[in-house]
Design an enzyme around this catalytic site. Structure first.
Site, PDB file in Angstrom:
ATOM      1  N   SER A  21     -26.111   8.032 -14.678  1.00 44.41           N
ATOM      2  CA  SER A  21     -25.943   7.016 -13.801  1.00 44.41           C
ATOM      3  C   SER A  21     -26.977   6.555 -13.002  1.00 44.41           C
ATOM      4  CB  SER A  21     -24.773   7.707 -12.764  1.00 44.41           C
ATOM      5  OG  SER A  21     -24.791   7.012 -11.408  1.00 44.41           O
ATOM      6  N   ASP A  33      -4.580   0.960  -9.095  1.00 45.65           N
ATOM      7  CA  ASP A  33      -5.805   0.735  -9.558  1.00 45.65           C
ATOM      8  C   ASP A  33      -6.513   0.619 -10.892  1.00 45.65           C
ATOM      9  OD1 ASP A  33      -5.816   1.491  -6.814  1.00 45.65           O
ATOM     10  OD2 ASP A  33      -6.825   3.445  -6.850  1.00 45.65           O
ATOM     11  N   SER A  79     -13.707   4.911  -8.928  1.00 48.02           N
ATOM     12  CA  SER A  79     -13.255   5.939 -10.057  1.00 48.02           C
ATOM     13  C   SER A  79     -12.186   5.263 -11.185  1.00 48.02           C
ATOM     14  CB  SER A  79     -12.664   6.985  -9.536  1.00 48.02           C
ATOM     15  OG  SER A  79     -11.547   6.347  -8.811  1.00 48.02           O
ATOM     16  N   TYR A 103      -3.001  12.434   0.755  1.00 52.65           N
ATOM     17  CA  TYR A 103      -2.289  11.601  -0.379  1.00 52.65           C
ATOM     18  C   TYR A 103      -1.221  12.329  -1.170  1.00 52.65           C
ATOM     19  CZ  TYR A 103      -2.255   8.178  -4.224  1.00 52.65           C
ATOM     20  OH  TYR A 103      -1.742   7.367  -5.236  1.00 52.65           O
ATOM     21  N   GLU A 148       0.868  -1.299   0.217  1.00 48.41           N
ATOM     22  CA  GLU A 148      -0.149   0.158   0.072  1.00 48.41           C
ATOM     23  C   GLU A 148       0.772   1.483   0.024  1.00 48.41           C
ATOM     24  OE1 GLU A 148      -3.089   0.386  -1.032  1.00 48.41           O
ATOM     25  OE2 GLU A 148      -3.762  -1.059   0.561  1.00 48.41           O
TER      26      GLU A 148
HETATM   27  C1  GLA Z   1      -5.343   4.922  -4.211  1.00 50.10           C
HETATM   28  C2  GLA Z   1      -4.474   5.246  -5.414  1.00 50.10           C
HETATM   29  C3  GLA Z   1      -3.662   4.293  -6.022  1.00 50.10           C
HETATM   30  C4  GLA Z   1      -2.681   3.974  -4.631  1.00 50.10           C
HETATM   31  C5  GLA Z   1      -3.447   3.581  -3.359  1.00 50.10           C
HETATM   32  C6  GLA Z   1      -2.546   3.507  -2.300  1.00 50.10           C
HETATM   33  O1  GLA Z   1      -5.995   4.127  -4.294  1.00 50.10           O
HETATM   34  O2  GLA Z   1      -5.699   5.580  -6.303  1.00 50.10           O
HETATM   35  O3  GLA Z   1      -2.763   4.732  -7.108  1.00 50.10           O
HETATM   36  O4  GLA Z   1      -1.588   4.764  -4.319  1.00 50.10           O
HETATM   37  O5  GLA Z   1      -4.348   4.677  -3.099  1.00 50.10           O
HETATM   38  O6  GLA Z   1      -1.819   2.269  -2.270  1.00 50.10           O
END
Ligand code: GLA
Length: 387
Positions: free
Chosen positions: A68, A173, A129, A223, A34
Protein backbone atom coordinates in the site's frame (compact mmCIF):
# COMPACT_ATOMS: atom_id res chain seq x y z
CA UNK A 1 2.23 13.43 -13.58
CA UNK A 2 -1.26 11.99 -13.02
CA UNK A 3 -2.04 10.18 -9.81
CA UNK A 4 -2.13 6.87 -11.69
CA UNK A 5 1.24 7.52 -13.37
CA UNK A 6 2.72 8.09 -9.91
CA UNK A 7 1.35 4.80 -8.63
CA UNK A 8 2.73 2.98 -11.69
CA UNK A 9 6.16 4.56 -11.14
CA UNK A 10 6.04 3.49 -7.49
CA UNK A 11 5.04 -0.03 -8.56
CA UNK A 12 8.05 -0.31 -10.86
CA UNK A 13 10.37 0.95 -8.17
CA UNK A 14 9.03 -1.57 -5.68
CA UNK A 15 8.72 -4.65 -7.88
CA UNK A 16 10.91 -3.91 -10.92
CA UNK A 17 10.09 -2.70 -14.44
CA UNK A 18 7.68 -4.46 -16.79
CA UNK A 19 4.14 -4.23 -18.11
CA UNK A 20 1.35 -3.66 -15.62
CA UNK A 21 -2.43 -3.48 -15.54
CA UNK A 22 -4.20 -0.72 -13.65
CA UNK A 23 -7.56 -0.43 -11.96
CA UNK A 24 -9.71 1.93 -9.90
CA UNK A 25 -12.44 1.36 -7.31
CA UNK A 26 -14.35 4.28 -5.79
CA UNK A 27 -15.39 5.01 -2.22
CA UNK A 28 -19.06 5.70 -1.58
CA UNK A 29 -21.30 8.11 0.22
CA UNK A 30 -24.82 7.18 1.27
CA UNK A 31 -27.28 10.02 0.73
CA UNK A 32 -30.12 8.52 2.78
CA UNK A 33 -31.30 5.10 4.00
CA UNK A 34 -28.91 4.42 6.87
CA UNK A 35 -28.65 1.13 8.75
CA UNK A 36 -31.19 -0.22 6.32
CA UNK A 37 -29.27 -2.61 4.08
CA UNK A 38 -29.04 -5.48 6.58
CA UNK A 39 -32.76 -4.98 7.29
CA UNK A 40 -33.62 -5.66 3.65
CA UNK A 41 -34.87 -2.16 2.88
CA UNK A 42 -34.08 0.56 0.35
CA UNK A 43 -30.91 2.68 0.41
CA UNK A 44 -29.64 5.53 -1.77
CA UNK A 45 -25.83 5.62 -2.05
CA UNK A 46 -23.54 6.81 -4.83
CA UNK A 47 -19.96 6.01 -5.78
CA UNK A 48 -17.39 8.78 -5.42
CA UNK A 49 -14.66 9.92 -7.76
CA UNK A 50 -12.36 9.48 -4.75
CA UNK A 51 -11.23 5.93 -4.29
CA UNK A 52 -8.36 3.48 -4.64
CA UNK A 53 -5.99 2.85 -7.55
CA UNK A 54 -4.51 -0.59 -7.99
CA UNK A 55 -1.59 -1.64 -10.19
CA UNK A 56 -0.85 -5.33 -10.66
CA UNK A 57 1.38 -7.78 -12.52
CA UNK A 58 1.21 -11.59 -12.66
CA UNK A 59 4.07 -13.66 -11.30
CA UNK A 60 5.18 -17.06 -12.49
CA UNK A 61 5.18 -18.57 -8.98
CA UNK A 62 2.60 -18.84 -6.20
CA UNK A 63 3.52 -15.74 -4.26
CA UNK A 64 1.17 -12.84 -3.57
CA UNK A 65 2.85 -9.57 -2.72
CA UNK A 66 0.55 -6.79 -1.58
CA UNK A 67 1.74 -3.27 -0.87
CA UNK A 68 0.00 0.00 0.00
CA UNK A 69 1.46 3.34 -1.04
CA UNK A 70 -0.43 4.96 1.85
CA UNK A 71 1.05 2.71 4.51
CA UNK A 72 4.48 2.16 2.93
CA UNK A 73 6.93 -0.45 4.16
CA UNK A 74 7.60 -3.93 2.85
CA UNK A 75 4.83 -5.71 0.93
CA UNK A 76 2.81 -8.35 2.74
CA UNK A 77 4.02 -11.57 1.10
CA UNK A 78 1.85 -14.71 1.31
CA UNK A 79 1.83 -17.98 -0.62
CA UNK A 80 -1.43 -18.72 -2.42
CA UNK A 81 -1.45 -22.14 -0.71
CA UNK A 82 -1.52 -20.83 2.82
CA UNK A 83 -3.73 -17.79 3.15
CA UNK A 84 -5.01 -17.23 6.67
CA UNK A 85 -6.28 -14.12 8.43
CA UNK A 86 -3.47 -12.42 10.29
CA UNK A 87 -4.04 -9.28 12.35
CA UNK A 88 -0.52 -8.12 11.49
CA UNK A 89 -1.44 -7.92 7.80
CA UNK A 90 -3.87 -5.07 8.59
CA UNK A 91 -5.44 -3.66 5.38
CA UNK A 92 -4.08 -6.58 3.30
CA UNK A 93 -6.59 -8.93 4.97
CA UNK A 94 -9.38 -7.33 2.88
CA UNK A 95 -7.51 -8.31 -0.30
CA UNK A 96 -6.62 -11.77 0.98
CA UNK A 97 -10.29 -12.40 1.85
CA UNK A 98 -11.16 -11.73 -1.78
CA UNK A 99 -8.41 -14.09 -2.98
CA UNK A 100 -9.84 -16.84 -0.77
CA UNK A 101 -13.30 -16.26 -2.26
CA UNK A 102 -11.86 -16.67 -5.79
CA UNK A 103 -10.14 -19.86 -4.69
CA UNK A 104 -13.44 -21.19 -3.30
CA UNK A 105 -14.98 -20.49 -6.70
CA UNK A 106 -12.27 -22.56 -8.37
CA UNK A 107 -10.80 -19.69 -10.41
CA UNK A 108 -7.19 -20.77 -11.18
CA UNK A 109 -4.81 -18.12 -9.84
CA UNK A 110 -1.06 -17.60 -9.98
CA UNK A 111 1.12 -15.28 -7.92
CA UNK A 112 0.64 -11.54 -8.25
CA UNK A 113 2.36 -8.30 -7.30
CA UNK A 114 -0.07 -5.56 -6.30
CA UNK A 115 0.30 -1.95 -5.20
CA UNK A 116 -2.74 0.00 -4.05
CA UNK A 117 -2.95 3.73 -3.41
CA UNK A 118 -6.06 5.36 -1.98
CA UNK A 119 -7.30 8.88 -1.56
CA UNK A 120 -10.24 7.90 0.62
CA UNK A 121 -9.05 7.82 4.20
CA UNK A 122 -9.43 4.46 5.91
CA UNK A 123 -11.18 5.91 8.97
CA UNK A 124 -13.58 8.24 7.18
CA UNK A 125 -16.49 5.85 6.78
CA UNK A 126 -16.51 6.30 3.01
CA UNK A 127 -16.04 2.58 2.48
CA UNK A 128 -12.35 2.32 1.89
CA UNK A 129 -12.70 -1.37 2.81
CA UNK A 130 -15.35 -2.09 0.16
CA UNK A 131 -13.22 -0.04 -2.23
CA UNK A 132 -10.14 -2.26 -1.79
CA UNK A 133 -12.26 -5.43 -1.86
CA UNK A 134 -13.87 -4.55 -5.18
CA UNK A 135 -10.52 -3.38 -6.50
CA UNK A 136 -9.00 -6.79 -5.77
CA UNK A 137 -12.09 -8.55 -7.14
CA UNK A 138 -11.83 -6.70 -10.44
CA UNK A 139 -8.05 -7.28 -10.59
CA UNK A 140 -8.44 -11.05 -10.13
CA UNK A 141 -11.51 -11.33 -12.37
CA UNK A 142 -9.75 -9.48 -15.19
CA UNK A 143 -6.27 -10.91 -14.90
CA UNK A 144 -7.31 -14.53 -14.32
CA UNK A 145 -10.39 -14.52 -16.54
CA UNK A 146 -12.81 -15.25 -13.70
CA UNK A 147 -15.86 -14.47 -15.90
CA UNK A 148 -17.83 -13.30 -12.87
CA UNK A 149 -20.44 -10.55 -13.26
CA UNK A 150 -20.09 -7.34 -11.27
CA UNK A 151 -23.00 -8.35 -9.01
CA UNK A 152 -21.19 -11.62 -8.27
CA UNK A 153 -18.04 -9.65 -7.45
CA UNK A 154 -20.11 -7.43 -5.15
CA UNK A 155 -21.52 -10.43 -3.24
CA UNK A 156 -18.15 -12.15 -3.13
CA UNK A 157 -16.52 -9.02 -1.71
CA UNK A 158 -19.17 -8.74 1.00
CA UNK A 159 -18.57 -12.42 1.91
CA UNK A 160 -14.83 -11.71 2.15
CA UNK A 161 -15.53 -8.94 4.65
CA UNK A 162 -18.10 -10.98 6.60
CA UNK A 163 -16.21 -14.26 6.73
CA UNK A 164 -12.49 -13.53 6.38
CA UNK A 165 -12.20 -10.12 8.02
CA UNK A 166 -15.10 -10.83 10.41
CA UNK A 167 -17.07 -7.59 9.94
CA UNK A 168 -20.77 -8.28 9.61
CA UNK A 169 -21.57 -5.49 7.10
CA UNK A 170 -24.57 -5.40 4.78
CA UNK A 171 -24.44 -5.25 0.96
CA UNK A 172 -24.77 -1.48 0.40
CA UNK A 173 -21.10 -0.48 0.36
CA UNK A 174 -19.88 -3.22 -1.93
CA UNK A 175 -22.84 -2.69 -4.25
CA UNK A 176 -22.29 1.07 -4.48
CA UNK A 177 -18.56 0.63 -5.08
CA UNK A 178 -19.04 -2.11 -7.70
CA UNK A 179 -22.12 -0.83 -9.51
CA UNK A 180 -21.73 2.96 -9.22
CA UNK A 181 -22.40 5.19 -12.21
CA UNK A 182 -21.06 8.68 -12.87
CA UNK A 183 -23.50 11.42 -11.83
CA UNK A 184 -26.08 8.92 -10.56
CA UNK A 185 -27.12 7.61 -7.17
CA UNK A 186 -28.56 4.13 -6.78
CA UNK A 187 -31.96 3.41 -5.31
CA UNK A 188 -31.16 -0.10 -4.19
CA UNK A 189 -33.56 -2.63 -2.77
CA UNK A 190 -31.20 -4.60 -0.54
CA UNK A 191 -33.50 -7.61 -0.32
CA UNK A 192 -33.68 -8.20 -4.08
CA UNK A 193 -30.68 -6.14 -5.32
CA UNK A 194 -33.00 -4.44 -7.79
CA UNK A 195 -31.50 -1.08 -8.60
CA UNK A 196 -32.71 2.11 -10.19
CA UNK A 197 -30.15 4.72 -11.26
CA UNK A 198 -31.30 8.23 -10.40
CA UNK A 199 -29.47 11.19 -12.01
CA UNK A 200 -27.97 13.62 -9.52
CA UNK A 201 -27.86 16.90 -11.36
CA UNK A 202 -26.84 19.63 -8.99
CA UNK A 203 -26.42 22.83 -11.00
CA UNK A 204 -26.77 25.20 -8.08
CA UNK A 205 -25.83 22.89 -5.22
CA UNK A 206 -23.00 20.69 -4.06
CA UNK A 207 -22.76 17.62 -1.87
CA UNK A 208 -20.14 18.45 0.72
CA UNK A 209 -18.68 15.64 2.79
CA UNK A 210 -17.38 16.60 6.23
CA UNK A 211 -14.91 14.23 7.82
CA UNK A 212 -15.09 14.45 11.62
CA UNK A 213 -11.63 12.86 11.76
CA UNK A 214 -12.79 11.10 14.86
CA UNK A 215 -11.93 7.42 15.26
CA UNK A 216 -14.90 5.11 14.90
CA UNK A 217 -13.81 3.14 17.95
CA UNK A 218 -17.12 1.58 18.93
CA UNK A 219 -18.34 1.16 15.41
CA UNK A 220 -17.93 -2.61 15.06
CA UNK A 221 -19.32 -3.68 18.43
CA UNK A 222 -22.23 -1.22 18.33
CA UNK A 223 -22.92 -2.14 14.69
CA UNK A 224 -23.29 -5.79 15.62
CA UNK A 225 -25.43 -4.80 18.61
CA UNK A 226 -27.83 -2.86 16.34
CA UNK A 227 -28.09 -5.80 13.97
CA UNK A 228 -28.96 -8.08 16.90
CA UNK A 229 -31.57 -5.58 18.14
CA UNK A 230 -33.24 -5.55 14.73
CA UNK A 231 -33.29 -9.34 14.65
CA UNK A 232 -34.87 -9.34 18.10
CA UNK A 233 -37.59 -6.94 16.89
CA UNK A 234 -38.41 -9.30 14.01
CA UNK A 235 -38.56 -12.22 16.42
CA UNK A 236 -41.05 -10.38 18.66
CA UNK A 237 -43.19 -9.21 15.73
CA UNK A 238 -43.29 -12.81 14.52
CA UNK A 239 -45.91 -13.53 17.16
CA UNK A 240 -48.40 -11.97 14.72
CA UNK A 241 -46.60 -11.11 11.50
CA UNK A 242 -44.95 -13.36 8.96
CA UNK A 243 -41.87 -11.19 8.26
CA UNK A 244 -38.23 -12.13 7.80
CA UNK A 245 -36.70 -8.68 8.09
CA UNK A 246 -37.84 -5.27 9.32
CA UNK A 247 -37.72 -4.09 5.71
CA UNK A 248 -40.81 -6.25 5.06
CA UNK A 249 -42.88 -4.01 7.33
CA UNK A 250 -44.90 -0.94 6.29
CA UNK A 251 -45.25 1.97 8.74
CA UNK A 252 -48.96 1.08 9.10
CA UNK A 253 -48.15 -2.52 10.02
CA UNK A 254 -45.51 -1.30 12.43
CA UNK A 255 -47.92 1.09 14.16
CA UNK A 256 -50.59 -1.59 14.44
CA UNK A 257 -48.21 -4.13 15.96
CA UNK A 258 -45.49 -2.20 17.76
CA UNK A 259 -46.88 -3.15 21.18
CA UNK A 260 -45.49 -6.64 20.51
CA UNK A 261 -42.01 -5.12 20.92
CA UNK A 262 -42.09 -4.79 24.67
CA UNK A 263 -38.53 -3.47 25.05
CA UNK A 264 -38.53 0.27 24.44
CA UNK A 265 -34.99 0.41 23.03
CA UNK A 266 -35.74 -2.32 20.51
CA UNK A 267 -38.98 -0.59 19.54
CA UNK A 268 -37.03 2.61 18.85
CA UNK A 269 -34.57 0.74 16.63
CA UNK A 270 -37.42 -0.79 14.63
CA UNK A 271 -39.17 2.56 14.35
CA UNK A 272 -36.04 4.09 12.83
CA UNK A 273 -35.75 1.32 10.26
CA UNK A 274 -39.40 1.39 9.17
CA UNK A 275 -39.57 5.18 8.79
CA UNK A 276 -36.08 5.55 7.29
CA UNK A 277 -37.12 3.23 4.46
CA UNK A 278 -40.19 5.38 3.85
CA UNK A 279 -38.04 8.55 4.00
CA UNK A 280 -35.63 7.14 1.44
CA UNK A 281 -38.37 6.43 -1.06
CA UNK A 282 -39.91 9.85 -0.48
CA UNK A 283 -36.51 11.55 -0.80
CA UNK A 284 -36.01 10.00 -4.23
CA UNK A 285 -39.48 11.10 -5.34
CA UNK A 286 -38.72 14.64 -4.23
CA UNK A 287 -35.38 14.58 -6.01
CA UNK A 288 -37.02 13.44 -9.21
CA UNK A 289 -39.45 16.35 -8.89
CA UNK A 290 -36.48 18.67 -8.48
CA UNK A 291 -37.54 19.59 -4.94
CA UNK A 292 -34.13 19.78 -3.25
CA UNK A 293 -35.54 21.61 -0.21
CA UNK A 294 -37.74 18.62 0.57
CA UNK A 295 -34.82 16.25 -0.08
CA UNK A 296 -32.68 18.26 2.37
CA UNK A 297 -35.41 18.17 5.02
CA UNK A 298 -35.57 14.40 4.74
CA UNK A 299 -31.78 14.23 5.14
CA UNK A 300 -32.22 16.20 8.38
CA UNK A 301 -34.99 13.88 9.59
CA UNK A 302 -32.78 10.89 8.80
CA UNK A 303 -29.99 12.24 10.98
CA UNK A 304 -32.36 13.04 13.83
CA UNK A 305 -33.75 9.53 13.73
CA UNK A 306 -30.22 8.06 13.73
CA UNK A 307 -29.41 10.27 16.72
CA UNK A 308 -32.56 9.77 18.80
CA UNK A 309 -33.98 6.38 17.85
CA UNK A 310 -31.05 4.38 16.47
CA UNK A 311 -28.43 6.10 18.66
CA UNK A 312 -25.44 5.77 16.34
CA UNK A 313 -24.32 9.40 16.09
CA UNK A 314 -22.54 10.75 19.17
CA UNK A 315 -20.95 14.09 20.05
CA UNK A 316 -18.73 14.76 17.04
CA UNK A 317 -21.31 13.88 14.38
CA UNK A 318 -24.11 15.73 16.16
CA UNK A 319 -21.87 18.77 16.60
CA UNK A 320 -20.84 18.86 12.96
CA UNK A 321 -24.42 18.43 11.77
CA UNK A 322 -25.78 21.10 14.15
CA UNK A 323 -23.10 23.56 13.00
CA UNK A 324 -23.84 22.76 9.36
CA UNK A 325 -27.53 23.51 9.79
CA UNK A 326 -26.73 26.96 11.20
CA UNK A 327 -25.01 28.01 7.96
CA UNK A 328 -26.58 29.96 5.12
CA UNK A 329 -27.40 27.92 2.05
CA UNK A 330 -27.59 24.51 3.75
CA UNK A 331 -30.59 22.42 2.69
CA UNK A 332 -29.77 19.30 4.67
CA UNK A 333 -27.07 17.73 6.83
CA UNK A 334 -26.73 14.20 8.15
CA UNK A 335 -24.25 11.56 9.19
CA UNK A 336 -23.44 8.95 6.55
CA UNK A 337 -22.25 5.35 6.95
CA UNK A 338 -22.18 3.32 10.14
CA UNK A 339 -21.88 6.32 12.49
CA UNK A 340 -19.92 6.82 15.75
CA UNK A 341 -17.51 9.11 13.88
CA UNK A 342 -16.68 9.14 10.19
CA UNK A 343 -18.39 11.59 7.86
CA UNK A 344 -21.39 13.83 7.40
CA UNK A 345 -22.98 14.63 4.04
CA UNK A 346 -24.40 18.10 3.42
CA UNK A 347 -26.47 19.56 0.61
CA UNK A 348 -25.21 23.11 0.19
CA UNK A 349 -25.93 25.92 -2.28
CA UNK A 350 -22.92 26.26 -4.56
CA UNK A 351 -22.16 29.90 -3.79
CA UNK A 352 -22.10 29.19 -0.03
CA UNK A 353 -19.80 26.16 -0.12
CA UNK A 354 -16.58 28.04 0.72
CA UNK A 355 -18.03 29.87 3.72
CA UNK A 356 -19.75 26.65 4.80
CA UNK A 357 -16.42 24.83 4.92
CA UNK A 358 -14.68 27.70 6.64
CA UNK A 359 -17.35 28.30 9.28
CA UNK A 360 -18.14 24.70 10.10
CA UNK A 361 -14.41 23.83 10.18
CA UNK A 362 -13.61 26.67 12.57
CA UNK A 363 -16.56 26.13 14.95
CA UNK A 364 -16.08 22.35 14.92
CA UNK A 365 -12.44 22.79 15.94
CA UNK A 366 -13.51 25.13 18.76
CA UNK A 367 -16.08 22.68 20.09
CA UNK A 368 -14.25 19.40 19.66
CA UNK A 369 -10.56 20.29 19.41
CA UNK A 370 -10.41 18.30 16.14
CA UNK A 371 -9.53 19.64 12.69
CA UNK A 372 -12.12 18.43 10.19
CA UNK A 373 -11.58 17.76 6.48
CA UNK A 374 -14.07 18.60 3.76
CA UNK A 375 -14.47 17.21 0.25
CA UNK A 376 -16.83 18.30 -2.47
CA UNK A 377 -18.24 14.99 -3.60
CA UNK A 378 -17.81 14.06 -7.23
CA UNK A 379 -20.05 11.13 -8.20
CA UNK A 380 -18.04 8.61 -10.17
CA UNK A 381 -18.19 5.19 -11.82
CA UNK A 382 -17.91 1.80 -10.13
CA UNK A 383 -14.82 -0.42 -9.92
CA UNK A 384 -13.12 -1.00 -13.28
CA UNK A 385 -9.95 -1.65 -15.24
CA UNK A 386 -8.22 1.50 -16.47
CA UNK A 387 -5.55 0.08 -18.76
C1 GLA B 1 -21.62 0.40 7.13
C2 GLA B 1 -21.90 -0.97 6.55
C3 GLA B 1 -23.06 -0.94 5.57
C4 GLA B 1 -24.29 -0.23 6.16
C5 GLA B 1 -23.88 1.10 6.80
C6 GLA B 1 -25.02 1.76 7.55
O1 GLA B 1 -21.15 1.27 6.14
O2 GLA B 1 -20.75 -1.48 5.91
O3 GLA B 1 -23.38 -2.25 5.16
O4 GLA B 1 -24.95 -1.05 7.06
O5 GLA B 1 -22.81 0.95 7.70
O6 GLA B 1 -26.03 2.17 6.68
Amino acid sequence: MTELAKVKAQFNKLYGDGTVSSFHAPGRVNLIGEHIDYNGGTVFPCALTLGTYGVARKRSDNLLRLASANIGGEPVAVSLDSIVYNKEYGWANYLLGVVVEFQKRGVPLSGLDVLIAGNVSSSAGLSSSASVELLMSVILNTMFDGKLSMVELVKLSQRAENQFVGVNCGIMDQFAVGMGKKDHAMLLNCATLEVQYIPIVLDKHRLVIGNTNSPRGLATSKYNERRAECEKAVELLHAKLDIKLLGDLTPEEFEANKQLITDETIRKRAQHVVYEIQRTKEAVEQLLRGNLEAFGNLMNDSHDSLANLYEVTGFVLDTMVALAREQTGVLGARMTGAGFGGCTVNLVEKEHVDTFIENVGRAYKEKTGITADFYIAGIGDGARQLD
